[in-house]
Write an enzyme that holds these catalytic residues in place. Structure first.
Site, PDB file in Angstrom:
ATOM      1  N   GLN A 105       0.990  -1.236   0.129  1.00 46.74           N
ATOM      2  CA  GLN A 105      -0.006   0.032  -0.167  1.00 46.74           C
ATOM      3  C   GLN A 105       0.981   1.184  -0.066  1.00 46.74           C
ATOM      4  O   GLN A 105       1.489   1.671   1.030  1.00 46.74           O
ATOM      5  CB  GLN A 105      -0.962   0.059   1.264  1.00 46.74           C
ATOM      6  CG  GLN A 105      -1.743   1.046   1.200  1.00 46.74           C
ATOM      7  CD  GLN A 105      -2.777   1.174   2.390  1.00 46.74           C
ATOM      8  OE1 GLN A 105      -2.146   1.665   3.432  1.00 46.74           O
ATOM      9  NE2 GLN A 105      -3.995   0.647   2.316  1.00 46.74           N
TER      10      GLN A 105
ATOM     11  N   TYR B  84      -6.009  10.899   3.745  1.00 46.71           N
ATOM     12  CA  TYR B  84      -4.478  10.731   3.437  1.00 46.71           C
ATOM     13  C   TYR B  84      -4.348  12.018   2.238  1.00 46.71           C
ATOM     14  O   TYR B  84      -5.351  12.639   1.966  1.00 46.71           O
ATOM     15  CB  TYR B  84      -4.186   9.298   2.997  1.00 46.71           C
ATOM     16  CG  TYR B  84      -3.841   8.547   4.152  1.00 46.71           C
ATOM     17  CD1 TYR B  84      -4.847   8.072   5.030  1.00 46.71           C
ATOM     18  CD2 TYR B  84      -2.467   8.118   4.385  1.00 46.71           C
ATOM     19  CE1 TYR B  84      -4.582   7.449   5.879  1.00 46.71           C
ATOM     20  CE2 TYR B  84      -2.358   7.214   5.399  1.00 46.71           C
ATOM     21  CZ  TYR B  84      -3.222   6.926   6.162  1.00 46.71           C
ATOM     22  OH  TYR B  84      -2.928   6.109   7.337  1.00 46.71           O
TER      23      TYR B  84
END
Length: 400
Positions: free
Chosen positions: A100, A170
């Site tokens: 990720q 994010y």
């Protein structure tokens, strides 16, 4: 046409998976010095040996200020050898491995990292009690290049899939969300402008890796807070990425690590346990009425994102990973019947690492996770199920 068997092999871009199950990224808390450890390898070997098709290493940061906190791995020359050792170990089980790839943006703890956090727009940080600064043009150029070098490093380390993190508030997600992106330059305003960073990063990574590995993106089907990414905007991003031809699949997630984490997890909100794991000032806030504002309670139900995910399925032809409350083999088969290509599981395989093998063999019909979410505060000391007992799980050979 009959729906595919969730336990049958599947080709994700150039990568052959032994089945259609994915261990979703859940922060492991096993890199105290920002390096791969034996404990991190064991964490991923458990579901790999337990039958999962693809296991995902969580939160591999592209830059020092892109970590959620200082113990996270920054991908680069110093971490490459350990990442290769991890990939080799997973491959030996017959499973595949994803990394990720992300930049935490406003979710980063600048005080812990020793580097100021950046986001689409300046804002106070609830984690560091510092101001998060607005990302400059120079920052965005540097960070995009960092995604590229991170991708190349992970390919060199033997990773099969790169998951670009575009959700949960994010950095990329902070640009997408109108409540977090108040810019008046070319990166702000309408959704097309707010989506430029997501598309730029995906395009740069794809141009770097070509078809050497699969490239996927984690996108939001709803952030769950005013000013967050909506379902319509998530679908808009999915259509853009499909038109650009930069990703092989999308993983459909939701919620915000910054504004509303329980929107993703559902079930019990472990406020007391989180308070105990936090620094003093945050511990006080968690014990106050603010705690219930941040960790809201949402009743758990199986496949809780299904209605929103079906809208994505109707909107794009890209392969989609269904995520959110997958515990039962019936849910997995329903996802296949709904037209999703893969299913992603988090808490269920944290509780029972060999769940996929037992579901595939018919020895189990559903997992035993109770969705108490007391695993969530353990991310600071080694993510684990606090309800797990060794006698509950019987190790089985992983299918080839």
């Amino acid at each position: 046409m009959a729906a595919p068997d969730v336990f049958s092999p599947y080709r994700l871009g150039p990568v052959r998976l032994r089945n259609r199950t994915v261990k979703a990224a859940t922060f492991e808390g096993r890199t105290p010095h920002g390096q791969v450890t034996d404990e991190l390898i064991d964490y991923h070997l458990a579901p790999a040996r337990g039958g999962i098709g693809l296991t995902t290493v969580a939160y591999l940061a592209v830059a020092p200020e892109g970590r959620t906190h200082a113990e996270q791995i920054v991908v680069g020359p110093a971490s490459a050898a350990g990442l290769a050792r991890l990939a080799d170990a997973v491959h030996a089980t017959g499973a595949r491995i994803a990394g990720q790839v992300g930049h935490a943006g406003p979710v980063a703890n600048g005080r812990s990292n020793g580097v100021p956090a950046v986001a689409a727009s300046a804002m106070p940080s609830p984690m560091s009690m510092q101001m998060i600064r607005t990302a400059s043009e120079r920052d965005l150029t540097r960070i995009t290049r960092a995604y590229v070098t991170t991708a190349r490093t992970l390919v060199g380390a033997g990773f099969d899939v790169l998951e670009l993190h575009m959700a949960h508030s994010y950095l990329i997600s902070s640009f997408l969300a109108p409540g977090l992106n108040r810019r008046r330059d070319r990166w702000g305003g309408g959704f097309a402008a707010r989506a430029k960073l997501a598309r730029q990063v995906a395009r740069a990574v794809r141009e770097e890796v070509g078809d050497e590995v699969a490239v996927t993106a984690k996108v939001s089907c709803g952030d769950g807070f005013p000013g967050g990414v909506t379902t319509d905007e998530g679908i808009g991003l999915a259509r853009m990425l499909e038109a650009d031809g930069t990703v092989d699949a999308l993983q459909l997630s939701g919620g915000s690590s910054l504004m509303n984490p329980m929107y993703l997890f559902r079930g019990d909100a472990p406020r007391r346990e989180f308070a105990e794991a936090m620094p003093t000032i945050v511990k006080w806030a968690m014990r106050s009425p603010l705690g219930s504002t941040f960790l809201k309670s949402y009743p758990f139900q199986e496949a809780y994102f299904r209605e929103r995910a079906l809208r994505f399925r109707d909107a794009v032809d890209l392969p989609l990973m269904f995520l959110g409350g997958v515990n039962d083999v019936a849910t997995m088969r329903q996802a296949m019947a709904d037209g999703f290509e893969m299913v992603a599981m988090g808490r269920a395989v944290l509780r029972e690492p060999d769940l996929v093998a037992r579901l595939a063999s018919g020895r189990a019909r559903r997992g035993i996770c109770i969705h108490c979410n007391r695993c969530m505060p353990t991310i600071y000391s080694g993510t684990r199920c606090t309800e797990w007992a060794p006698e509950e799980v019987i190790a089985v050979p992983a299918p080839g």
